[in-house]
Design an enzyme around this catalytic site. Structure first.
Site, PDB file in Angstrom:
ATOM      1  N   CYS A  45       0.800  -1.212   0.000  1.00 17.87           N
ATOM      2  CA  CYS A  45       0.000   0.000   0.000  1.00 17.87           C
ATOM      3  C   CYS A  45       0.837   1.268   0.000  1.00 17.87           C
ATOM      4  CB  CYS A  45      -0.948   0.017   1.196  1.00 17.87           C
ATOM      5  SG  CYS A  45      -0.110   0.052   2.789  1.00 17.87           S
ATOM      6  N   ARG A  47       4.372   1.153  -1.391  1.00 15.67           N
ATOM      7  CA  ARG A  47       5.608   0.990  -2.162  1.00 15.67           C
ATOM      8  C   ARG A  47       5.387   0.041  -3.329  1.00 15.67           C
ATOM      9  NH1 ARG A  47       9.791   0.618   0.427  1.00 15.67           N
ATOM     10  NH2 ARG A  47       8.909   1.155   2.450  1.00 15.67           N
ATOM     11  N   SER A 103       8.604   1.391   6.526  1.00  8.99           N
ATOM     12  CA  SER A 103       7.155   1.560   6.404  1.00  8.99           C
ATOM     13  C   SER A 103       6.701   2.934   6.882  1.00  8.99           C
ATOM     14  CB  SER A 103       6.430   0.477   7.219  1.00  8.99           C
ATOM     15  OG  SER A 103       6.725  -0.807   6.719  1.00  8.99           O
ATOM     16  N   GLY A 183     -13.843  -5.449   2.330  1.00  4.29           N
ATOM     17  CA  GLY A 183     -12.658  -6.255   2.086  1.00  4.29           C
ATOM     18  C   GLY A 183     -12.632  -7.499   2.949  1.00  4.29           C
ATOM     19  N   THR A 184     -11.949  -8.529   2.453  1.00  5.80           N
ATOM     20  CA  THR A 184     -11.893  -9.804   3.167  1.00  5.80           C
ATOM     21  C   THR A 184     -10.471 -10.368   3.216  1.00  5.80           C
ATOM     22  OG1 THR A 184     -12.440 -10.947   1.090  1.00  5.80           O
ATOM     23  CG2 THR A 184     -14.271 -10.423   2.578  1.00  5.80           C
ATOM     24  N   TYR A 187      -5.735  -7.208   5.701  1.00  2.00           N
ATOM     25  CA  TYR A 187      -6.030  -5.991   6.441  1.00  2.00           C
ATOM     26  C   TYR A 187      -7.411  -6.049   7.081  1.00  2.00           C
ATOM     27  CZ  TYR A 187      -1.934  -3.171   5.357  1.00  2.00           C
ATOM     28  OH  TYR A 187      -0.663  -2.664   5.314  1.00  2.00           O
TER      29      TYR A 187
END
Length: 421
Positions: A45, A47, A103, A183-184, A187
């Protein structure tokens, strides 16, 4: 040569990263693979990075061109939005990335799994090499060692948890919040855990791929279909998006008719939420760029210890890789010696044990010294010595189109004799 081209939150604005992430690694790798020996593409998310093994000096330009073409970014716009690292520096960078040191949130744990999946994907595509395999495996080992030996993993917080912390100032009681999750994947699972840690019990999931019911059953939460999406969204207090969709899954139409404040957290890249959604009355949008601005300062002590471990692991990786530079010469020497040995055994079978013992002892010192010389970056001298002493040319065949360097004189590491290479 190992080579890394990296575009990240440290080198490029999020709108450029969003474009780069949209094609995905599966679209970028095929553009690079034909021009190099091997390639592993890491896409997260914040890079996009390509690690390659190559013999061609201009491979960086090939990678940069592939990234910009896949993302539809003009070369001029992409210029200066990336870094290029080679060999030991490329390995050190990957080890630091895997440990979470590069990060948005220092020490975040999700990146380790993403590094492992990047290698798995490259294996499925058939684009790895032995050196790339070793480098990514050492990266995972280093990440685990840092997690066990330092406080970095405990100090580091995931993007999910940091986003929820930034929401704290706007909420009086988490236990009363109604959350709709888009979303599944990884995350989404991390989000559920973080929400439950804060006492949230009313969580519903939506999946555009139809996996909502299965995911909901697995984690003990409700699910909603597309038909009920708008009603579920406008009835919620918080929307959290973390999908791989190339198109926004939340738009102004999703929250049409909103009658109460709604907090929208977008963890997707490309964006999962249409920026125009923030213009709807009552909506507050928190996206990755905002999270980056509010990311905490590094935990200096933990980070320093982790970086020292990264440097040490990268140095050891480089030493081993250099020592393997003379491997063809060592193999050729052993084959030559064992060929002579078998001839002698055929003539004197009664002396086989003594002959094998003698050859083993004779090979030990040259083999050890050859590895030492290679580790010092002097593999060429080993090849020259083997050719001088035994008439065996074990130098690897140069790739087509490679210019042969001008011959130079080197000293044989065993006898001190001068040889030309």
């Amino acid at each position: 040569m190992l080579l890394c081209v990296s575009a990240s939150h440290k080198t490029a604005p999020f709108d450029v990263l969003e474009q780069l992430s949209a094609p995905g690694a599966e679209n970028i790798a095929p553009l690079i693979a034909p021009s190099v020996d091997g390639v592993v593409v890491l896409s997260t998310c914040n890079r996009i990075e390509a690690y390659v093994e190559t013999e061609t000096a201009d491979s960086a330009e090939v990678i940069i061109d592939a990234m910009s073409k896949a993302a539809g970014i003009d070369a001029a716009e992409f210029a200066g939005r990336y870094t290029v690292k080679t060999d030991g520096k490329a390995a050190e960078h990957l080890f630091a990335v895997a440990a979470g040191l590069e990060s948005v949130v220092i020490g975040e744990g999700e990146i380790g799994g993403q590094v492992r999946r990047a290698l798995t994907d490259a294996r499925h595509q058939g684009t790895t090499t032995s050196d790339l395999e070793r480098m990514f495996q050492r990266a995972t080992e280093t990440q685990k060692a840092i997690k066990n030996a330092t406080a970095l993993g405990r100090a580091g917080r995931s993007l999910v948890r940091l986003a929820l912390e930034l929401t704290d100032s706007r909420l009086a009681d988490w236990t009363t919040q109604k959350v709709l999750l888009f979303g599944t994947g990884m995350y989404a699972a991390a989000t559920i855990a973080a929400l439950r840690d804060r006492g949230v019990t009313d969580i519903t999931v939506y999946s555009s791929s139809g996996r909502g019911k299965m995911f909901g059953d697995k984690y003990g939460i409700g699910h909603v279909t597309k038909a009920g999406l708008v009603a579920a969204a406008t009835a919620s207090d918080i929307l959290i998006t973390c999908t791989n969709s190339d198109e926004p899954v939340v738009t102004p139409d999703t929250v049409a008719g909103l009658a109460k404040p709604l907090f929208v957290i977008d963890l997707g890249l490309p964006r999962n939420v249409d920026p125009a959604t923030a213009d709807v009355a009552g909506v507050t949008l928190l996206d990755l760029e905002t999270i980056r601005v509010h990311a905490p300062l590094e935990e200096l002590q933990a980070t320093d210890a982790a970086r020292a471990m990264v440097k040490d692991a990268a140095a050891r990786f480089a030493d081993v890789r250099r020592s393997r530079g003379a491997q063809p010469a060592i193999v050729a020497l052993r084959q030559h010696a064992f060929g002579l040995l078998e001839d002698e055994i055929a003539r004197h079978p009664e002396s086989e044990g003594a002959l094998r013992h003698l050859v083993g002892r004779l090979l030990h010192t040259p083999t050890t010294r050859a590895a030492d010389y290679a580790m010092q970056g002097r593999a060429d001298e080993v090849f020259a010595a083997i050719e001088t002493l035994f008439g065996v040319d074990a130098r690897p065949t140069l790739p087509e189109g490679t210019v042969q360097p001008a011959p130079v004189e080197v000293a044989c590491p065993v006898t001190g004799a001068i040889a030309t290479r």
